[in-house]
Design an enzyme around this catalytic site. Structure first.
Site, PDB file in Angstrom:
ATOM      1  CE  LYS A  72      -3.859  -2.113   2.530  1.00  0.00           C
ATOM      2  NZ  LYS A  72      -4.899  -1.930   1.504  1.00  0.00           N
ATOM      3  CD  GLU A 130     -10.727  -6.840   8.300  1.00  0.00           C
ATOM      4  OE1 GLU A 130     -11.641  -7.467   7.715  1.00  0.00           O
ATOM      5  OE2 GLU A 130      -9.600  -7.316   8.508  1.00  0.00           O
ATOM      6  CG  HIS A 137      -1.303  -7.425   7.115  1.00  0.00           C
ATOM      7  ND1 HIS A 137      -0.548  -7.965   6.093  1.00  0.00           N
ATOM      8  CD2 HIS A 137      -2.576  -7.832   6.863  1.00  0.00           C
ATOM      9  CE1 HIS A 137      -1.320  -8.653   5.283  1.00  0.00           C
ATOM     10  NE2 HIS A 137      -2.552  -8.590   5.730  1.00  0.00           N
ATOM     11  CE  LYS A 186     -11.503 -11.283   9.730  1.00  0.00           C
ATOM     12  NZ  LYS A 186     -11.463 -10.379   8.576  1.00  0.00           N
TER      13      LYS A 186
END
Length: 488
Positions: free
Chosen positions: A181, A215, A240, A330
């Site tokens: 990214k 998320e 990550h 999540k």
């Protein structure tokens, strides 16, 4: 700019899967539109579905229509595509692939992209090696594999032993799309292109660092895989978020070469203090969102966490005593990836009781959805009285109208160029596993179920215990008015 204009063949295993159809093929199409692929580059999709070349081309065309305004380049890209149907366990499939490469190898340069389940990596590598497709007699052969690189440290080591029977380390491209990214790469630019930050970037001035990836969706139809693969710690933190930590904490590399950059990241990962089992209650939190147990494919009584938070320390001269807080989850309140750097307060407060003087300075780095850099400082409130308040210096990284390249575009191009700077080296992988393995092993032996949190919240209230300090709270937003939020 055509630095990727190198003749080669791109072979994608699992070409009909979600990753290939939603990420890889669109990224290759964008590279084609930008003139980054040589005219003779061939793209071969491999899968079990019984497509012919014509039906595969029609399938891909339908998915790519509208991706680029006007689609003027679509016909040319479609002509690059071919398809080979077969089973990855069938030796005859690899013989057929050998024949195809011999006819279409583009000067014998071939990239094999394993967009398949990790448990197939070894079998595919063996199949390719058995027919001589990994030998670099003329040209080059490169293999791209997606995370996870193993399930834990022993399995990562076993995978490496299998791969290195047929591949040299420089042939292996371990891809972590998060590192691709642009906003993550911008961390390097912020660190090493701005002299104003370097004098402050150490334990003398930084109080703590928070790294967040949240998320809003749950497991989103992937419950069976997610439950099997081991949850938030393996899925996000081991790869990550530890990569982001390494970029934030690393020393300046001697150059921009792949090995120089990766050397410094490995030094950081190896300097992370192991989390002792006796500290687990205060240094780590795991939780599940309410309703996870009812998701189709989840094992009854599963302890797989959908939320994880971790406190880590980097034991070196620059960062000794500065806590790094990592969290991911999540089903949370917002979709957001960000870095929050909290600076220590001024040694003497001249404006005590006059407003925001007690609030710390923050450097906020948005990764997604905002691609921005913000600095929170104290300033005087307009008027006759000496009152202060917190204000934000806001800098958007991208300008209106600028196209942001997807992470896979740059990473796929780097494979063509042979640039491994943004790919993980084996010792980098093992160092990351050594950080999280003790925590995961302790959790696997813990009979207590994970904590619960409601969907749409910011996770369990107990996640704040990793701070060990009531004055520290989680930053949920880049917005200044959330400086002292911390509500679950």
């Amino acid at each position: 700019m055509t630095c990727g204009n190198i003749s080669h063949a791109y072979v994608i295993f699992g070409a009909t899967g979600n990753l290939a159809t939603h990420k890889l093929l669109p990224a290759l199409y964008q590279l084609h539109c930008q003139g980054q692929l040589a005219a003779d580059v061939e793209i071969l999709g491999c899968g079990r579905s019984p497509f012919t070349q014509a039906t595969w081309q029609a399938e891909v065309r339908a998915k790519l229509v509208g991706l680029v305004e006007g689609d003027a380049h679509l016909d040319g890209f479609i002509q690059r595509l071919d398809y080979l149907a077969g089973s990855l366990t069938d030796p005859g499939f690899y013989q057929a692939l050998h024949t195809w490469v011999g006819d279409n190898g583009c000067e014998n340069n071939v990239i094999f992209y394993l967009s398949v389940s990790p448990d197939l990596y070894v079998g595919v590598t063996d199949g390719l090696a058995n027919v001589g497709l990994l030998q670099e007699t003329s040209g080059w052969r490169r293999m791209v594999i997606e995370k996870p690189f193993g399930y834990d440290l022993p399995s990562a080591q076993a995978l490496q032993r299998s791969l290195e029977q047929h591949l040299k380390e420089e042939q292996i491209y371990r891809i972590d799309h998060y590192v691709g990214k642009a906003s993550v790469q911008n961390l390097l630019v912020l660190r090493f292109a701005n002299v104003i930050l370097e004098p402050l970037w150490n334990r003398h001035y930084i109080d703590h660092v928070q790294i967040t990836h949240s998320e809003t969706v749950g497991v989103d139809g992937r419950a069976s895989y997610y439950d099997r693969s081991g949850g938030a710690m393996r899925d996000m933190i081991q790869s990550h978020l530890l990569q982001v930590l390494a970029l934030l904490a690393m020393e300046p590399p001697v150059s921009q070469t792949a090995e120089a950059l990766r050397d410094e990241k490995v030094k950081v990962l190896k300097s992370i203090r192991p989390v002792d089992v006796s500290q687990l209650a205060t240094h780590a939190v795991r939780a599940q969102y309410a309703g996870y147990q009812q998701e189709e494919g989840v094992t009854a009584g599963s302890h797989t966490e959908t939320y994880a938070a971790l406190q880590l320390y980097v034991d070196n001269w620059r960062w000794q005593g500065v806590p790094f807080y990592l969290r991911t989850g999540k089903g949370l309140a917002e979709k957001r990836s960000m870095v929050s750097v909290c600076f220590k307060p001024a040694p003497v407060s001249l404006f005590q009781g006059q407003g925001a003087s007690a609030l710390p300075n923050w450097l906020m780095i948005g990764i997604q959805p905002e691609d921005a850099v913000r600095m929170e400082i104290t300033a005087k409130v307009p008027g006759l009285e000496m009152r202060t308040r917190q204000i934000t210096m806001d800098a958007s990284v991208s300008s209106p109208g600028e196209r942001k390249a997807e992470a896979y575009e740059e990473l796929l191009l780097d494979v063509i160029k042979g640039d491994r700077a943004l790919f993980l080296r084996y010792d980098e992988v093992t160092a990351a596993w050594q950080v999280v393995d003790p925590v995961m092993q302790a959790w696997s032996l813990d009979e207590h179920p994970p904590l619960q949190y409601p969907l749409g919240s910011w996770g369990p209230k107990a996640a704040e215990r990793v701070f060990g300090d009531s004055l520290r709270v989680w930053r949920h937003s880049l917005a200044c008015n959330n400086c002292l939020a911390g509500k679950a």
